[in-house]
Design a protein around this motif. Structure first.
Motif, PDB file in Angstrom:
ATOM      1  N   VAL A  86      64.097  38.664  14.759  1.00  0.00           N
ATOM      2  CA  VAL A  86      64.962  39.121  13.675  1.00  0.00           C
ATOM      3  C   VAL A  86      64.662  40.601  13.379  1.00  0.00           C
ATOM      4  O   VAL A  86      63.510  40.992  13.228  1.00  0.00           O
ATOM      5  CB  VAL A  86      64.737  38.270  12.407  1.00  0.00           C
ATOM      6  N   GLY A  87      65.705  41.405  13.326  1.00  0.00           N
ATOM      7  CA  GLY A  87      65.553  42.807  12.966  1.00  0.00           C
ATOM      8  C   GLY A  87      65.439  43.772  14.128  1.00  0.00           C
ATOM      9  O   GLY A  87      65.237  44.971  13.907  1.00  0.00           O
ATOM     10  N   VAL A  88      65.601  43.298  15.360  1.00  0.00           N
ATOM     11  CA  VAL A  88      65.466  44.218  16.491  1.00  0.00           C
ATOM     12  C   VAL A  88      66.539  45.307  16.480  1.00  0.00           C
ATOM     13  O   VAL A  88      66.355  46.362  17.092  1.00  0.00           O
ATOM     14  CB  VAL A  88      65.499  43.468  17.846  1.00  0.00           C
ATOM     15  N   ASP A  89      67.628  45.052  15.784  1.00  0.00           N
ATOM     16  CA  ASP A  89      68.695  46.044  15.678  1.00  0.00           C
ATOM     17  C   ASP A  89      68.599  46.865  14.397  1.00  0.00           C
ATOM     18  O   ASP A  89      69.445  47.731  14.150  1.00  0.00           O
ATOM     19  CB  ASP A  89      70.058  45.356  15.747  1.00  0.00           C
ATOM     20  N   ARG A  90      67.572  46.607  13.586  1.00  0.00           N
ATOM     21  CA  ARG A  90      67.452  47.320  12.305  1.00  0.00           C
ATOM     22  C   ARG A  90      66.115  48.046  12.136  1.00  0.00           C
ATOM     23  O   ARG A  90      66.027  48.973  11.321  1.00  0.00           O
ATOM     24  CB  ARG A  90      67.635  46.338  11.146  1.00  0.00           C
ATOM     25  N   VAL A  91      65.099  47.637  12.858  1.00  0.00           N
ATOM     26  CA  VAL A  91      63.771  48.227  12.717  1.00  0.00           C
ATOM     27  C   VAL A  91      63.464  49.074  13.958  1.00  0.00           C
ATOM     28  O   VAL A  91      63.412  48.554  15.067  1.00  0.00           O
ATOM     29  CB  VAL A  91      62.696  47.133  12.556  1.00  0.00           C
ATOM     30  N   PRO A  92      63.260  50.389  13.804  1.00  0.00           N
ATOM     31  CA  PRO A  92      63.063  51.273  14.962  1.00  0.00           C
ATOM     32  C   PRO A  92      61.630  51.263  15.502  1.00  0.00           C
ATOM     33  O   PRO A  92      61.016  52.314  15.714  1.00  0.00           O
ATOM     34  CB  PRO A  92      63.439  52.646  14.399  1.00  0.00           C
TER      35      PRO A  92
ATOM     36  N   ARG B  85      56.996  42.892   2.957  1.00  0.00           N
ATOM     37  CA  ARG B  85      57.178  41.447   2.857  1.00  0.00           C
ATOM     38  C   ARG B  85      57.290  40.849   4.258  1.00  0.00           C
ATOM     39  O   ARG B  85      57.453  41.559   5.235  1.00  0.00           O
ATOM     40  CB  ARG B  85      58.448  41.126   2.064  1.00  0.00           C
ATOM     41  N   ASP B  86      57.173  39.551   4.332  1.00  0.00           N
ATOM     42  CA  ASP B  86      57.339  38.870   5.609  1.00  0.00           C
ATOM     43  C   ASP B  86      57.897  37.477   5.353  1.00  0.00           C
ATOM     44  O   ASP B  86      57.909  37.000   4.209  1.00  0.00           O
ATOM     45  CB  ASP B  86      56.006  38.782   6.362  1.00  0.00           C
ATOM     46  N   GLN B  87      58.345  36.837   6.430  1.00  0.00           N
ATOM     47  CA  GLN B  87      58.976  35.519   6.333  1.00  0.00           C
ATOM     48  C   GLN B  87      58.484  34.652   7.500  1.00  0.00           C
ATOM     49  O   GLN B  87      59.258  34.267   8.365  1.00  0.00           O
ATOM     50  CB  GLN B  87      60.502  35.665   6.370  1.00  0.00           C
ATOM     51  N   PRO B  88      57.181  34.351   7.536  1.00  0.00           N
ATOM     52  CA  PRO B  88      56.617  33.674   8.708  1.00  0.00           C
ATOM     53  C   PRO B  88      57.198  32.284   8.920  1.00  0.00           C
ATOM     54  O   PRO B  88      57.491  31.552   7.977  1.00  0.00           O
ATOM     55  CB  PRO B  88      55.116  33.617   8.407  1.00  0.00           C
ATOM     56  N   VAL B  89      57.340  31.947  10.205  1.00  0.00           N
ATOM     57  CA  VAL B  89      57.929  30.668  10.596  1.00  0.00           C
ATOM     58  C   VAL B  89      56.961  29.942  11.512  1.00  0.00           C
ATOM     59  O   VAL B  89      56.163  30.562  12.218  1.00  0.00           O
ATOM     60  CB  VAL B  89      59.294  30.893  11.293  1.00  0.00           C
TER      61      VAL B  89
ATOM     62  N   ALA C 105      62.153  50.786   7.211  1.00  0.00           N
ATOM     63  CA  ALA C 105      62.969  49.649   7.643  1.00  0.00           C
ATOM     64  C   ALA C 105      62.308  48.329   7.286  1.00  0.00           C
ATOM     65  O   ALA C 105      62.970  47.382   6.839  1.00  0.00           O
ATOM     66  CB  ALA C 105      63.213  49.732   9.150  1.00  0.00           C
ATOM     67  N   PHE C 106      60.988  48.236   7.466  1.00  0.00           N
ATOM     68  CA  PHE C 106      60.270  47.020   7.079  1.00  0.00           C
ATOM     69  C   PHE C 106      60.313  46.833   5.568  1.00  0.00           C
ATOM     70  O   PHE C 106      60.522  45.721   5.072  1.00  0.00           O
ATOM     71  CB  PHE C 106      58.817  47.084   7.556  1.00  0.00           C
ATOM     72  N   ARG C 107      60.111  47.925   4.830  1.00  0.00           N
ATOM     73  CA  ARG C 107      60.135  47.840   3.372  1.00  0.00           C
ATOM     74  C   ARG C 107      61.495  47.391   2.866  1.00  0.00           C
ATOM     75  O   ARG C 107      61.611  46.684   1.866  1.00  0.00           O
ATOM     76  CB  ARG C 107      59.766  49.206   2.775  1.00  0.00           C
ATOM     77  N   ALA C 108      62.549  47.779   3.586  1.00  0.00           N
ATOM     78  CA  ALA C 108      63.911  47.399   3.196  1.00  0.00           C
ATOM     79  C   ALA C 108      64.250  45.969   3.613  1.00  0.00           C
ATOM     80  O   ALA C 108      65.322  45.469   3.290  1.00  0.00           O
ATOM     81  CB  ALA C 108      64.914  48.367   3.810  1.00  0.00           C
ATOM     82  N   GLY C 109      63.344  45.327   4.341  1.00  0.00           N
ATOM     83  CA  GLY C 109      63.576  43.940   4.740  1.00  0.00           C
ATOM     84  C   GLY C 109      64.404  43.783   5.992  1.00  0.00           C
ATOM     85  O   GLY C 109      65.024  42.729   6.200  1.00  0.00           O
ATOM     86  N   GLY C 110      64.411  44.796   6.857  1.00  0.00           N
ATOM     87  CA  GLY C 110      65.195  44.706   8.075  1.00  0.00           C
ATOM     88  C   GLY C 110      64.760  43.604   9.022  1.00  0.00           C
ATOM     89  O   GLY C 110      65.520  43.183   9.888  1.00  0.00           O
ATOM     90  N   HIS C 111      63.541  43.120   8.853  1.00  0.00           N
ATOM     91  CA  HIS C 111      62.993  42.065   9.717  1.00  0.00           C
ATOM     92  C   HIS C 111      63.088  40.682   9.076  1.00  0.00           C
ATOM     93  O   HIS C 111      62.537  39.717   9.615  1.00  0.00           O
ATOM     94  CB  HIS C 111      61.533  42.371  10.027  1.00  0.00           C
ATOM     95  N   LEU C 112      63.775  40.592   7.955  1.00  0.00           N
ATOM     96  CA  LEU C 112      63.872  39.333   7.202  1.00  0.00           C
ATOM     97  C   LEU C 112      65.265  38.732   7.349  1.00  0.00           C
ATOM     98  O   LEU C 112      66.236  39.435   7.596  1.00  0.00           O
ATOM     99  CB  LEU C 112      63.569  39.576   5.729  1.00  0.00           C
ATOM    100  N   THR C 113      65.339  37.420   7.140  1.00  0.00           N
ATOM    101  CA  THR C 113      66.635  36.737   7.159  1.00  0.00           C
ATOM    102  C   THR C 113      66.656  35.665   6.074  1.00  0.00           C
ATOM    103  O   THR C 113      66.639  34.457   6.354  1.00  0.00           O
ATOM    104  CB  THR C 113      66.933  36.145   8.555  1.00  0.00           C
ATOM    105  N   PRO C 114      66.651  36.088   4.811  1.00  0.00           N
ATOM    106  CA  PRO C 114      66.586  35.123   3.715  1.00  0.00           C
ATOM    107  C   PRO C 114      67.744  34.145   3.687  1.00  0.00           C
ATOM    108  O   PRO C 114      67.609  33.031   3.178  1.00  0.00           O
ATOM    109  CB  PRO C 114      66.571  36.012   2.458  1.00  0.00           C
ATOM    110  N   GLY C 115      68.873  34.536   4.250  1.00  0.00           N
ATOM    111  CA  GLY C 115      70.013  33.630   4.306  1.00  0.00           C
ATOM    112  C   GLY C 115      69.867  32.538   5.353  1.00  0.00           C
ATOM    113  O   GLY C 115      70.698  31.623   5.398  1.00  0.00           O
TER     114      GLY C 115
END
Length: 254
Positions: free
Chosen positions: A95-101, A154-158, A219-229
């Protein structure tokens, strides 16, 4: 019976995917650099790769490295899969490969593009970070007397086993393109994860949040690697810690 090849089939995720597919009655081949009879370095390709793919219907591509070479490996795999008449290529991304550089993320995105343009039937699943990786990072940070963390992160570990379940399900089905992301059950501050890890491992450390700079951090701070939905994971970080370290599930979350 479907014949399925799992690349990186001895790794943390690939091993579990292999177990689930075999339990479902499939003929599963494991490809890795050191696992016979299909010991192949994907970066080199060659006759061994063609042998591994002969008669294969579906490939689950879990092999990856942060040391470079993933794009070359994917290109070799795709070319050999075409020659072998493979009908379905399943790829696990982040998640976030297109948003986190981040360099590794950019590589994963490039591999996604190779998969999509391969001419094969394809499926791509993006998942958030595994519990195992978060613990690995926190264990390294906790070696110092003070745990230094990126502020506002933040993080969203799975749970990796849940991702393996999903990948096995996708491998058994028809090519589906880019499927819905898979995230852990909770979006957590990195500080709350670090404190939970310290409690579970019985360590006493000061925790200090340090503001960082740069595009990747923003990008990480903005949650680019998260998918809360798509918080479809079930196992929480505390439940993972309790099993791994024998600790409790209590503690404040943030």
């Amino acid at each position: 019976m479907t014949t399925i090849l799992v690349t990186g089939g001895t790794g943390t995720l690939g091993r579990l995917v292999t177990e689930r597919l075999r339990a479902g009655g499939h003929d599963v081949r494991v490809l890795s650099r050191h696992s016979e009879p299909y010991a192949v370095d994907l970066r080199e390709g060659g006759d061994g790769l063609d042998t591994a793919l002969a008669g294969v219907d579906t490939v689950v591509h879990c092999a990856t490295t942060q040391r470079g070479g993933d794009e070359r490996s994917a290109a070799n795999l795709i070319a050999a899969a075409r020659r072998a008449g493979v009908t379905h290529l399943v790829y696990i991304s982040i998640v976030g490969v297109d948003r986190v550089p981040l360099g590794y993320y950019r590589t994963k995105l490039a591999v996604e593009k190779l998969v999509e343009e391969s001419g094969l039937g394809w499926t791509v699943l993006r998942a958030t970070q595994f519990h195992d990786l978060v613990v690995q990072v926190l264990g390294i940070l906790a070696r110092l007397p003070v745990v230094l963390l990126p502020a506002h992160a933040r993080d969203q570990p799975v749970e990796v086993a849940e991702v393996a379940d999903r990948l096995a399900e996708l491998a058994r089905g028809a090519p589906a393109g880019r499927v819905a992301d898979m995230g852990g059950p909770e979006v957590r501050t990195f500080e709350s994860l670090a404190r939970a890890h310290l409690r579970a491992t019985g360590r006493r450390r000061a925790v200090v949040n340090v503001p960082l700079a740069g595009k990747t951090y923003r990008a990480f701070r903005a949650g680019g690697h998260l998918t809360p939905g798509h918080a479809v994971g079930r196992r929480t970080f505390e439940e993972y810690l309790a099993e791994r370290f024998g600790g409790g599930e209590g503690g404040r979350r943030g």
